[in-house]
Scaffold this motif. Structure first.
Motif, mmCIF file in Angstrom:
data_model
loop_
_atom_site.group_PDB
_atom_site.id
_atom_site.type_symbol
_atom_site.label_atom_id
_atom_site.label_comp_id
_atom_site.label_asym_id
_atom_site.label_seq_id
_atom_site.Cartn_x
_atom_site.Cartn_y
_atom_site.Cartn_z
ATOM 1 N N GLU A 106 -0.042 -4.874 1.386
ATOM 2 C CA GLU A 106 0.418 -4.974 -0.006
ATOM 3 C C GLU A 106 -0.736 -4.735 -0.978
ATOM 4 O O GLU A 106 -0.609 -3.963 -1.936
ATOM 5 N N GLU B 9 9.868 -4.098 3.002
ATOM 6 C CA GLU B 9 9.625 -5.384 2.339
ATOM 7 C C GLU B 9 9.556 -6.538 3.322
ATOM 8 O O GLU B 9 8.930 -7.567 3.043
ATOM 9 N N ALA C 292 0.184 -9.050 3.703
ATOM 10 C CA ALA C 292 -0.517 -9.224 2.428
ATOM 11 C C ALA C 292 -1.622 -8.188 2.261
ATOM 12 O O ALA C 292 -1.851 -7.679 1.153
ATOM 13 N N GLU D 217 9.836 -13.564 -5.490
ATOM 14 C CA GLU D 217 8.904 -12.707 -6.210
ATOM 15 C C GLU D 217 8.099 -11.838 -5.242
ATOM 16 O O GLU D 217 7.889 -10.649 -5.479
ATOM 17 N N ARG D 218 7.669 -12.462 -4.131
ATOM 18 C CA ARG D 218 6.878 -11.726 -3.146
ATOM 19 C C ARG D 218 7.687 -10.603 -2.510
ATOM 20 O O ARG D 218 7.211 -9.469 -2.367
ATOM 21 N N THR D 219 8.932 -10.895 -2.146
ATOM 22 C CA THR D 219 9.773 -9.877 -1.508
ATOM 23 C C THR D 219 10.078 -8.742 -2.471
ATOM 24 O O THR D 219 10.001 -7.560 -2.108
ATOM 25 N N ARG E 147 8.834 -18.239 -5.613
ATOM 26 C CA ARG E 147 7.608 -17.593 -5.128
ATOM 27 C C ARG E 147 7.920 -16.585 -4.026
ATOM 28 O O ARG E 147 7.398 -15.454 -4.026
ATOM 29 N N LEU E 148 8.785 -16.975 -3.121
ATOM 30 C CA LEU E 148 9.143 -16.072 -2.022
ATOM 31 C C LEU E 148 9.979 -14.891 -2.517
ATOM 32 O O LEU E 148 9.808 -13.761 -2.047
ATOM 33 N N ARG F 215 8.326 -7.846 -5.088
ATOM 34 C CA ARG F 215 7.081 -7.111 -5.332
ATOM 35 C C ARG F 215 6.835 -6.081 -4.228
ATOM 36 O O ARG F 215 6.523 -4.921 -4.500
ATOM 37 N N ARG F 216 6.988 -6.503 -2.982
ATOM 38 C CA ARG F 216 6.738 -5.590 -1.871
ATOM 39 C C ARG F 216 7.757 -4.459 -1.834
ATOM 40 O O ARG F 216 7.405 -3.312 -1.523
ATOM 41 N N GLU G 285 15.222 -13.488 3.554
ATOM 42 C CA GLU G 285 14.545 -12.765 2.476
ATOM 43 C C GLU G 285 15.536 -11.992 1.618
ATOM 44 O O GLU G 285 15.367 -11.892 0.393
ATOM 45 N N GLY H 150 3.934 -9.860 -10.505
ATOM 46 C CA GLY H 150 2.509 -9.990 -10.242
ATOM 47 C C GLY H 150 1.676 -8.866 -10.803
ATOM 48 O O GLY H 150 0.451 -8.846 -10.636
#
Length: 219
Positions: free
Chosen positions: A114, A106, A111, A74-76, A71-72, A78-79, A12, A135
Motif C-alpha cells: 500500500e 483490497e 501495508a 477506511e483501510r479497505t 478504521r478498518l 483506501r486500498r 471486509e 488518508g
C-alpha cells in the motif's frame, strides 16, 4: 473473527460497504447493504450480528461502524481506490476492469505494498472516478449533483459516486462517453422525465435521472 490483522474478505466487504454508504450520506439499512453486496437480507442480518459481536458495528439508532470498524473500513476503501488508480494509470485497464480487479486486491494488499503503491502514484487524493482516497490530502469541495444543473450551464465533473459503480454497464458507458473527473460538460436540454442531454466535447449524451443525481460537479 480472525487472527490479529487478518480478516476474511466477507467481513471486509461489509465494513467497506457500510463506510461507502455513510460517505455518500445514504441511509445504512440492511436492504441497501443486501442490494449493494447482492446477498440475501438474512445473510446481512447474520453478518451484522457477527460484526456487532466483534465490536465493529453498532445498531443503536441504525447501523453504524464503531471507531474500530471505521478504521478498518477506511483501510479497505483506501486500498481499493489506490488499486483502481494503479490499474488505470499504470496498467491502463478500463474503469470497469479496474473496479472489478481492485475488489480482489483490497483483500490481499499488505501495508508495505500500500505504501509503495501510494508513493509510485505520487500520493493521489482520489480514485479514477473522483472519490476521495482515505488518508490522503484530499480537500473537500462544494459539489452539486449534475441533475441540478440548468440548461446552458457549463460544469466540471468531479465525482462518480460509488453507487454508480455497482450498476452493470454504467462505468463502461461513462468512460466511453468521456464523462469523467476533470471534463467540462454543458446541459443542452432536459426532458420531461428528467433525462439530461449534455454536450461533452463534440458529442451529445443522454443521462438518466438516476445517474445524473449521482454524478457530482462543480460550477
Amino acid at each position: 473473527m480472525a487472527t490479529p490483522g487478518e480478516f476474511h474478505p466477507a467481513f471486509e466487504e461489509y465494513w467497506e460497504c457500510i463506510f461507502e454508504l455513510g460517505e455518500d450520506n445514504l441511509e445504512i439499512a440492511q436492504v441497501r447493504i443486501a442490494e449493494r453486496l447482492n446477498v440475501s437480507r438474512a445473510a446481512v442480518s447474520e453478518m451484522i450480528k457477527r460484526l456487532q459481536g466483534g465490536g465493529l458495528v453498532a445498531t443503536d439508532g441504525g447501523i453504524r461502524l464503531t471507531p474500530e470498524g471505521e478504521r478498518l473500513g477506511e483501510r479497505t476503501v483506501r486500498r481499493h481506490r489506490l488499486a483502481e488508480r494503479f490499474l488505470t494509470d499504470v496498467l491502463h485497464l478500463s474503469w470497469a476492469e479496474a473496479h472489478h480487479e481492485a475488489g480482489k486486491w483490497e483483500h490481499v494488499m499488505s501495508a508495505s505494498v500500500e505504501r509503495s503503491m501510494d508513493e509510485l502514484l505520487g500520493h493521489p487524493t482520489t480514485c479514477p472516478h473522483g472519490n476521495p482516497i482515505p488518508g490522503s490530502a484530499y480537500e473537500l469541495a462544494v459539489l452539486q449533483p449534475l441533475s441540478e444543473t440548468e440548461v446552458g450551464q457549463v460544469v466540471v465533473v468531479r465525482r462518480i459516486t460509488e453507487e454508480l459503480e455497482f450498476d452493470p454497464g454504467l462505468l463502461e458507458f461513462l468512460e466511453a462517453s468521456a464523462i469523467q473527473p476533470g471534463e467540462a460538460v454543458s446541459v443542452t436540454s432536459i426532458s420531461p422525465d428528467g433525462t439530461l442531454m449534455v454536450r461533452v466535447g463534440e458529442s451529445f449524451i443522454g443521462i438518466a435521472p438516476f445517474t445524473s443525481e449521482r454524478i457530482l460537479v462543480s460550477t
